[in-house]
Design a protein around this motif. Sequence first.
Motif, short mmCIF file in Angstrom:
data_model
loop_
_atom_site.label_atom_id
_atom_site.label_comp_id
_atom_site.label_asym_id
_atom_site.label_seq_id
_atom_site.Cartn_x
_atom_site.Cartn_y
_atom_site.Cartn_z
N THR A 135 0.26 -1.70 0.32
CA THR A 135 0.02 -0.31 -0.05
C THR A 135 0.64 1.63 -0.12
O THR A 135 2.08 1.26 0.53
N GLU A 136 0.48 2.35 -0.44
CA GLU A 136 0.88 4.03 -0.51
C GLU A 136 1.07 4.28 0.64
O GLU A 136 -0.10 4.27 1.44
N PRO A 137 2.24 4.64 1.15
CA PRO A 137 1.97 5.30 2.45
C PRO A 137 1.78 6.78 2.20
O PRO A 137 1.17 7.74 0.98
N ALA A 138 0.71 7.02 3.39
CA ALA A 138 -0.67 8.06 3.51
C ALA A 138 0.40 9.44 3.12
O ALA A 138 1.18 9.07 4.22
N GLU A 139 0.02 10.48 2.48
CA GLU A 139 0.32 11.58 3.19
C GLU A 139 0.57 12.88 3.82
O GLU A 139 -0.70 12.81 4.67
N PRO A 140 1.38 12.84 4.97
CA PRO A 140 0.73 13.53 6.37
C PRO A 140 0.39 14.87 5.68
O PRO A 140 -0.31 16.08 4.85
#
Length: 61
Positions: free
Chosen positions: A56-61
């Motif tokens: 999964t793609e890391p969530a953008e902060p």
Amino acid sequence: MSSLFLLLPISLLLVIAIGAAFWWAIFAGQFDDAGSVGDLILEDDDRTAPVAPEPTEPAEP
């Protein structure tokens, strides 16, 4: 009767050709390992390999 003069030599040639092919198959080893090939289907593992989760793609902060 005249058809026998044609069919008899053709049938004799076919018998000789089939006999020669069978003779070659015996001495070429075509029938050496006929038993173990049939056992391969019984030894096959039908379980499926575990599927790795998709990254999964890391969530953008």
